[in-house]
Design an enzyme around this catalytic site. Sequence first.
Site, short mmCIF file in Angstrom:
data_model
loop_
_atom_site.label_atom_id
_atom_site.label_comp_id
_atom_site.label_asym_id
_atom_site.label_seq_id
_atom_site.Cartn_x
_atom_site.Cartn_y
_atom_site.Cartn_z
N CYS A 86 47.87 44.63 61.02
CA CYS A 86 48.44 45.73 60.23
C CYS A 86 49.88 45.40 59.81
O CYS A 86 50.09 44.56 58.96
CB CYS A 86 48.33 47.04 61.01
SG CYS A 86 48.50 48.53 59.98
N HIS A 176 42.53 47.44 62.58
CA HIS A 176 42.90 47.37 64.00
C HIS A 176 41.70 46.91 64.83
O HIS A 176 40.86 47.73 65.22
CB HIS A 176 43.39 48.73 64.49
CG HIS A 176 44.75 49.08 63.98
ND1 HIS A 176 45.91 48.68 64.61
CD2 HIS A 176 45.14 49.77 62.87
CE1 HIS A 176 46.96 49.12 63.93
NE2 HIS A 176 46.52 49.77 62.86
N GLU A 178 41.70 46.03 67.84
CA GLU A 178 41.88 46.35 69.25
C GLU A 178 41.29 47.70 69.65
O GLU A 178 41.09 47.97 70.83
CB GLU A 178 43.37 46.33 69.62
CG GLU A 178 44.22 47.44 69.03
CD GLU A 178 44.78 47.12 67.64
OE1 GLU A 178 45.82 47.70 67.29
OE2 GLU A 178 44.17 46.32 66.91
N SER A 230 48.34 56.60 99.34
CA SER A 230 48.04 57.95 98.87
C SER A 230 46.54 58.23 98.83
O SER A 230 46.13 59.39 98.76
CB SER A 230 48.60 58.15 97.46
OG SER A 230 47.90 57.33 96.53
N GLY A 231 45.72 57.19 98.84
CA GLY A 231 44.29 57.37 98.64
C GLY A 231 43.89 57.15 97.21
O GLY A 231 42.71 57.07 96.88
N GLY A 232 44.89 57.06 96.29
CA GLY A 232 44.61 56.76 94.90
C GLY A 232 44.24 55.29 94.72
O GLY A 232 44.41 54.47 95.62
N ASP A 234 45.53 52.79 92.84
CA ASP A 234 46.57 51.77 92.82
C ASP A 234 47.08 51.43 94.21
O ASP A 234 47.15 50.25 94.59
CB ASP A 234 47.72 52.20 91.91
CG ASP A 234 47.27 52.45 90.48
OD1 ASP A 234 46.23 51.89 90.08
OD2 ASP A 234 47.94 53.21 89.76
N SER A 235 47.45 52.44 94.98
CA SER A 235 47.98 52.15 96.32
C SER A 235 46.89 51.59 97.23
O SER A 235 47.17 50.76 98.09
CB SER A 235 48.62 53.40 96.94
OG SER A 235 47.65 54.37 97.27
N SER A 236 45.64 52.03 97.02
CA SER A 236 44.54 51.53 97.85
C SER A 236 44.29 50.05 97.60
O SER A 236 44.12 49.26 98.54
CB SER A 236 43.26 52.32 97.56
OG SER A 236 43.41 53.68 97.91
#
Length: 520
Positions: A86, A176, A178, A230-232, A234-236
Amino acid sequence: MSTDIHTEKILILDFGSQYTQLIARRVREAHVYCELHPFDMGLEAIRAFAPKGIILSGGPKSVYEEGAPAVEEALFDLGVPVLGICYGMQLMSRHFGGEVVPAGKREFGHADLLAAGTPGPLFEGFFVEGKSPVWMSHGDHVSRMPQGFQVVAETANAPVCAIQDTARNLYGVQFHPEVNHTPRGEILIDTFVRKICGCTGQWTPGHIIEDAVNRIRAQVGRERVILGLSGGVDSSVAAALIHRAIGDQLTCVFVDNGLLRLAEGDQVMATFAENLGVKVIRVDAEQRFLTALADEADPEKKRKIIGNLFVEIFEEESSRIEGATWLAQGTIYPDVIESAGAKTGKAHNIKSHHNVGGLPEYMKLKLLEPLRELFKDEVRAIGEELGLPRQMVWRHPFPGPGLGVRILGEVKKEYADILRRADAIYIEELYAAGHYDKISQAFAVFLPVKSVGVMGDGRTYEYVIALRAVETKDFMTAGWYPLPYEDMARISGRIINEVKGVNRVVYDISSKPPATIEWE
């Protein structure tokens, strides 16, 4: 011998497109490492980065405007393939003597791209019977071709929609590739990075884990690491990855604030402490959080109270862990991009990012962020490879303040207990009916209002639960999920019959915008 997964890399220069992160995700899906940098990245820095190819993103400006974003002209002389998308194509065209002008008819949305002449190597497999559906978003077009380039594709409204100079390995597309609305766009990006740039595809979950483990060991040595679990997702995943690298040198602190989903605390402990052997300190802090939140109804103030108290408790527990010198966080690549944009002012910042955030400087902990190069879908793939339960890895996003911002107004234990039971029924039914994996995010909301109802022969005056489910690719925009009526009826019936204190269930059919996904 381990594979160096950073030797083959693509540089994406960002001109402010809302789709730039999608370009990076498509490159990563081709198993090639890439990084996003501002459009004005200096030539020496680009040489030092040593990309195998460069992608110029789209952007909201016009290349003929005074002060329009541009690259150093010598970029096109580096001898590496360049793909302009573009605005990027228009910039390249103007650099090589082409002309860009406002289009007589702007193109936004779906268009049929038609092959013009003989498509070059970039378009192998892209056209079917001479055409391909694409997504357009432009008000300018190339009116005079740049020197040495050929037209490869056109639409009914624009005669120049894709260009190439195969001798110099320069390519441009007005559409585009993507976005998901360009169905075969990933083929084009894969072709660019694999065939034209010569990347072999070393960016795989197995190689990423191997590389991360080696880097963590080199960084940390024999020192100790603490992580707020946290259990989320990312942290897991960060915890599982660090534990694989350094074992018992990692200690996780899991603060149960009383605002988690049903049985979430027990699930976290079972997964990490029992199954994976991770050292986890569980802190039951429900009463401290509820006391701190008493009588507070403002959403932003609730967030700050929860965030500040988490830091306070995390600091208390961390001080008891002898010899800890590293703080690990589940920071991921979009967080890094947002933070960089906020610092430079070169990207529109939607929100400020805080991870474990705001830890007092006097704690003097070094920062370990093993996921900072990864997008969320890559984090999930790594989590599965590390052996985390699929249900944990693919769980829908959950806000940092937890149920504290899904209970509208003041937070009380009674409200939290009602909400977590209603939410558990909702999610259980979505799984059972095969909807959960089709939905980007689903959750229940507690409304602090009472409505009149009838149960048996008696009148009731009880609370209302709202159900929310959305479909989205990027969480910047979202549409409500069309849950079938029979499923709505079954979920509503179960919640009203099984959750004491609720006599009415409503379904949220608001899109984002104008509504946000979360209610607070």
